[in-house]
Write an enzyme that holds these catalytic residues in place. Sequence first.
Site, PDB file in Angstrom:
ATOM      1  N   SER A 193       0.846  -1.203   0.000  1.00 29.71           N
ATOM      2  CA  SER A 193       0.000   0.000   0.000  1.00 29.71           C
ATOM      3  C   SER A 193       0.876   1.246   0.000  1.00 29.71           C
ATOM      4  CB  SER A 193      -0.888  -0.007   1.242  1.00 29.71           C
ATOM      5  OG  SER A 193      -0.057  -0.093   2.397  1.00 29.71           O
ATOM      6  N   LYS A 206      11.711  -2.116  -7.497  1.00 26.74           N
ATOM      7  CA  LYS A 206      13.026  -1.857  -8.098  1.00 26.74           C
ATOM      8  C   LYS A 206      14.091  -2.148  -7.036  1.00 26.74           C
ATOM      9  CE  LYS A 206      11.205   1.619 -11.269  1.00 26.74           C
ATOM     10  NZ  LYS A 206      11.023   3.035 -11.570  1.00 26.74           N
ATOM     11  N   ALA A 214       5.531   8.241  -8.286  1.00 23.48           N
ATOM     12  CA  ALA A 214       4.180   7.913  -7.819  1.00 23.48           C
ATOM     13  C   ALA A 214       3.249   9.132  -7.832  1.00 23.48           C
ATOM     14  CB  ALA A 214       4.263   7.319  -6.415  1.00 23.48           C
ATOM     15  N   LYS A 232      19.289   2.053 -11.897  1.00 22.62           N
ATOM     16  CA  LYS A 232      19.151   3.505 -12.111  1.00 22.62           C
ATOM     17  C   LYS A 232      19.148   4.256 -10.781  1.00 22.62           C
ATOM     18  CE  LYS A 232      14.750   4.075 -10.695  1.00 22.62           C
ATOM     19  NZ  LYS A 232      14.362   4.918  -9.583  1.00 22.62           N
ATOM     20  N   ARG A 259      13.240  10.564  -5.541  1.00 20.64           N
ATOM     21  CA  ARG A 259      13.641  10.725  -4.135  1.00 20.64           C
ATOM     22  C   ARG A 259      15.123  10.456  -3.920  1.00 20.64           C
ATOM     23  NH1 ARG A 259       9.383   6.399  -2.312  1.00 20.64           N
ATOM     24  NH2 ARG A 259      10.463   5.484  -4.084  1.00 20.64           N
ATOM     25  N   ASN A 260      15.669   9.485  -4.692  1.00 23.60           N
ATOM     26  CA  ASN A 260      17.094   9.192  -4.549  1.00 23.60           C
ATOM     27  C   ASN A 260      17.922  10.416  -4.898  1.00 23.60           C
ATOM     28  OD1 ASN A 260      17.459   6.226  -3.932  1.00 23.60           O
ATOM     29  ND2 ASN A 260      15.983   6.146  -5.615  1.00 23.60           N
TER      30      ASN A 260
HETATM   31  N1  LIG Z   1       7.440   5.892  -5.152  1.00 22.75           N
HETATM   32  C1  LIG Z   1       7.729   5.938  -6.425  1.00 22.75           C
HETATM   33  O1  LIG Z   1       7.623   7.001  -7.073  1.00 22.75           O
HETATM   34  C2  LIG Z   1       8.172   4.701  -7.135  1.00 22.75           C
HETATM   35  C3  LIG Z   1       8.155   4.702  -8.518  1.00 22.75           C
HETATM   36  C4  LIG Z   1       8.556   3.579  -9.220  1.00 22.75           C
HETATM   37  C5  LIG Z   1       8.965   2.460  -8.521  1.00 22.75           C
HETATM   38  N2  LIG Z   1       8.966   2.466  -7.173  1.00 22.75           N
HETATM   39  C6  LIG Z   1       9.377   1.238  -6.503  1.00 22.75           C
HETATM   40  O2  LIG Z   1       8.254   0.682  -5.825  1.00 22.75           O
HETATM   41  C7  LIG Z   1       8.683   0.013  -4.644  1.00 22.75           C
HETATM   42  C8  LIG Z   1       7.926   0.587  -3.472  1.00 22.75           C
HETATM   43  O3  LIG Z   1       8.296   1.926  -3.370  1.00 22.75           O
HETATM   44  P1  LIG Z   1       7.369   3.050  -2.748  1.00 22.75           P
HETATM   45  O4  LIG Z   1       8.038   4.307  -3.046  1.00 22.75           O
HETATM   46  O5  LIG Z   1       5.989   2.912  -3.199  1.00 22.75           O
HETATM   47  O6  LIG Z   1       7.434   2.756  -1.193  1.00 22.75           O
HETATM   48  P2  LIG Z   1       8.664   3.066  -0.217  1.00 22.75           P
HETATM   49  O7  LIG Z   1       9.872   2.423  -0.769  1.00 22.75           O
HETATM   50  O8  LIG Z   1       8.733   4.517   0.018  1.00 22.75           O
HETATM   51  O9  LIG Z   1       8.286   2.329   1.106  1.00 22.75           O
HETATM   52  C9  LIG Z   1       7.359   2.847   2.052  1.00 22.75           C
HETATM   53  C10 LIG Z   1       6.194   1.919   2.171  1.00 22.75           C
HETATM   54  O10 LIG Z   1       6.654   0.617   2.456  1.00 22.75           O
HETATM   55  C11 LIG Z   1       5.883   0.044   3.485  1.00 22.75           C
HETATM   56  N3  LIG Z   1       6.704  -0.916   4.204  1.00 22.75           N
HETATM   57  C12 LIG Z   1       7.686  -0.649   5.082  1.00 22.75           C
HETATM   58  N4  LIG Z   1       8.200  -1.811   5.564  1.00 22.75           N
HETATM   59  C13 LIG Z   1       7.516  -2.799   4.970  1.00 22.75           C
HETATM   60  C14 LIG Z   1       7.557  -4.211   5.050  1.00 22.75           C
HETATM   61  N5  LIG Z   1       8.412  -4.825   5.851  1.00 22.75           N
HETATM   62  N6  LIG Z   1       6.693  -4.920   4.287  1.00 22.75           N
HETATM   63  C15 LIG Z   1       5.850  -4.299   3.474  1.00 22.75           C
HETATM   64  N7  LIG Z   1       5.742  -2.968   3.346  1.00 22.75           N
HETATM   65  C16 LIG Z   1       6.578  -2.231   4.082  1.00 22.75           C
HETATM   66  C17 LIG Z   1       5.483   1.205   4.346  1.00 22.75           C
HETATM   67  O11 LIG Z   1       4.319   0.882   5.050  1.00 22.75           O
HETATM   68  C18 LIG Z   1       5.243   2.262   3.299  1.00 22.75           C
HETATM   69  O12 LIG Z   1       3.942   2.106   2.769  1.00 22.75           O
HETATM   70  C19 LIG Z   1      10.193   0.251  -4.546  1.00 22.75           C
HETATM   71  O13 LIG Z   1      10.872  -0.845  -5.057  1.00 22.75           O
HETATM   72  C20 LIG Z   1      10.430   1.454  -5.438  1.00 22.75           C
HETATM   73  O14 LIG Z   1      11.709   1.480  -6.008  1.00 22.75           O
HETATM   74  C21 LIG Z   1       8.569   3.557  -6.455  1.00 22.75           C
HETATM   75  O1  LIG Z   2      11.886   8.425  -6.185  1.00 23.14           O
HETATM   76  P1  LIG Z   2      12.879   7.386  -6.644  1.00 23.14           P
HETATM   77  O2  LIG Z   2      14.243   7.920  -6.775  1.00 23.14           O
HETATM   78  O3  LIG Z   2      12.765   6.123  -5.840  1.00 23.14           O
HETATM   79  O4  LIG Z   2      12.435   7.043  -8.136  1.00 23.14           O
HETATM   80  C1  LIG Z   2      11.100   6.804  -8.345  1.00 23.14           C
HETATM   81  C2  LIG Z   2      10.908   5.986  -9.550  1.00 23.14           C
HETATM   82  O5  LIG Z   2      11.658   4.813  -9.523  1.00 23.14           O
HETATM   83  C3  LIG Z   2      11.129   6.734 -10.819  1.00 23.14           C
HETATM   84  O6  LIG Z   2      10.711   5.955 -11.875  1.00 23.14           O
END
Ligand SMILES: NC(=O)c1ccc[n+]([C@@H]2O[C@H](COP(=O)([O-])OP(=O)(O)OC[C@H]3O[C@@H](n4cnc5c(N)ncnc54)[C@H](O)[C@@H]3O)[C@@H](O)[C@H]2O)c1
Ligand SMILES: O=P(O)(O)OC[C@H](O)CO
Length: 617
Positions: A247, A358, A391, A442, A506-507
């Site tokens: 979520s 990722k 996101a 990346k 964010r990175n």
């Molecule tokens: N946020 C983005 O813009 C984005 C975009 C593309 C890909 N991703 C990828 O999606 C994946 C998730 O990233 P994100 O940014 O949505 O979340 P995040 O990496 O910021 O993680 C925070 C979330 O993870 C949950 N969490 C923490 N510990 C946990 C656990 N042990 N088990 C399950 N959930 C847990 C938290 O409740 C919170 O909802 C990552 O691999 C990231 O690289 C993120």
């Molecule tokens: O916010 P970052 O750096 O985790 O990147 C978010 C996404 O992976 C971009 O596609």
Amino acid sequence: MPNRTPSDHALSTWRTADCVCIDVDCTVTQGEGLDLLAMSMGCYDRISGLSDQAQDGSMNLSDTLEERLRIINCTPDDLRRFVETYPPESRMTKGIVNLIKVLQKRGVAVYLISGSFRELILPLAKYLGVPKENVYANRMAWQWDDDTGQPTRLVGFDPSQPTSSNGGKIRAISKIREDNPYNTVVMIGDGITDLEAVRSSEGADLFIGYGGVVECSAVKEAAEWFVYDHDDLTRALKQSRVAMVGSSALACAMVPMLCHNVLQDEQFDNTVMMWVHDAAHVHEGRTILDIINQDHQNPKELPGVHLGDNLVASGNLEEVAKDADVLVFCAPHESMHSITRRLMGKVKRDAIAISLVKGMRVGRDGPQLISQMIRKNLNLDCSVLIGGNVASDLGNKELSEAVIASSSREMGAVFRKLFQTSYFYVDILQDVAGAEMCGTLKNIVALAVGIVDGLDYGCNAKAVVMRQGLTEMRKFAKTLYPNVRNETFFESCGLGDLITTCSGGRNHATAEAWTRAWKSGAPKTWTKLEEEILGGQRLQGVATSNVVQEVMRVRGWESTYPLFSTVNRIINGRVEPSQILHFCQANGIQTTNEDDDDTTIIPAARAPRQSPIPNPV
Ligand SMILES: NC(=O)c1ccc[n+]([C@@H]2O[C@H](COP(=O)([O-])OP(=O)(O)OC[C@H]3O[C@@H](n4cnc5c(N)ncnc54)[C@H](O)[C@@H]3O)[C@@H](O)[C@H]2O)c1
Ligand SMILES: O=P(O)(O)OC[C@H](O)CO
């Protein structure tokens, strides 16, 4: 009756079929058209024995056709009267009209195949919405009146049609396959000749026996799946229940697409399930779980985004996953090992999975991508969705794109139906490891560019770092997974994601802040900045850089990846951030270019050690 329950193979073949051939006998309640025509002309008794022999294969089909036509000896007027007496709508088998409609809506090509005659079948095809080009049946041969140009007398049949002799159904399917690029063909039939259609490499991939009109024991015995009601087949198509495992911000940005798309396609159940990791977290007096279920929003992760009225959230991971046919994984990569271990043996055996994660892990067995972890721990086929997808931009429905990389195009097409929307374009690739490595690596390049920005250098320096980053991404991915394709790095999962992440991720933002803090003389830890800048979200880059560094270290590859190595030294405080601009000298190395084979590697500072980390699993 075991074969009334489909095997896993039958069910997955049925669900991924892009072509379904149906014996016409299974569409009408009163048996084959020729019998009915004979009945309407009062000569059924004289042909019924021949029809049985044609059906059970005990007599040569072309001989029975010739003999039956000779007895029937109909005129064009007899045929017209026949169609008026037995209109298609009066004799459809239960559920066939809906089944064909549902299949066609899913994009499946439907064909009617019959050993009977086009003249009798075309009215049925029209009623069923099957185009006449998709009807494979025999043709009557007529004597024509030279004056009127009309047929007058039946003289036999056209022996050149594939269905006019024994083995005709296989020939018809083989012709269909030859003329069209179908991947998965299913034959539904009730006779021995239909069953034959699956017993050849050119034939169908699955035979489904039908007993709703006539039950042939030999067919029932041999069929991998036997049904009495077409509704069973429709239900099996519609069954797919989708669950989002996670979520987080990205999960909440993707779920509105799922919630919208399941309602557009009969293939999917209307409800999307979501597992909420921090279900008990309290926000303004209510738990996140209650807020998601009542307001259909997640104010903690992606405020202001409507998730979908048809979303049902739960804090129970196993409960959410156990009935899902499609599992979408989206959580921080470090949590995926424990999530998949918890789900071991608790998901449907024929479910399919897709990972939006990722990141990668180094376990006892060596480097492991998240899709490989899902495949290994849950024994599920796992695709990945990777693109430049911040996101919050997705949540705002801003134009974005991604690739879905799947082991097969059909699987990719199912996932595309679930994710593609007017603002989110999805391409299908088959390079799963390539796409996933792009999304993982990346994050290291994003840190590098964040450091350059934190040092207030301009665009030239950023371009150098990004280009080098892409080169190292490609080299590292191809060294670990030799089948990875060069082209993948120019798709939205490669160059696209790199641009996104280095511009607004964010990175990048955290690395820039970390560098500025260091420059100001008041350095901050990554954890502190994660808290300050990301408000509970997670940074993937630091952990990924450390994992990748470990792989490089034990294999003696550090000098081959000067940018990756330099980033790792900087983020761990071993060298100053300004060293990012001197990455090429960092290890006494340089030159990485177009063709991997041409890469010149100036001897590394340290001789390669024997790697205790085996090859990727
Ligand atoms: N946020 C983005 O813009 C984005 C975009 C593309 C890909 N991703 C990828 O999606 C994946 C998730 O990233 P994100 O940014 O949505 O979340 P995040 O990496 O910021 O993680 C925070 C979330 O993870 C949950 N969490 C923490 N510990 C946990 C656990 N042990 N088990 C399950 N959930 C847990 C938290 O409740 C919170 O909802 C990552 O691999 C990231 O690289 C993120
Ligand atoms: O916010 P970052 O750096 O985790 O990147 C978010 C996404 O992976 C971009 O596609």
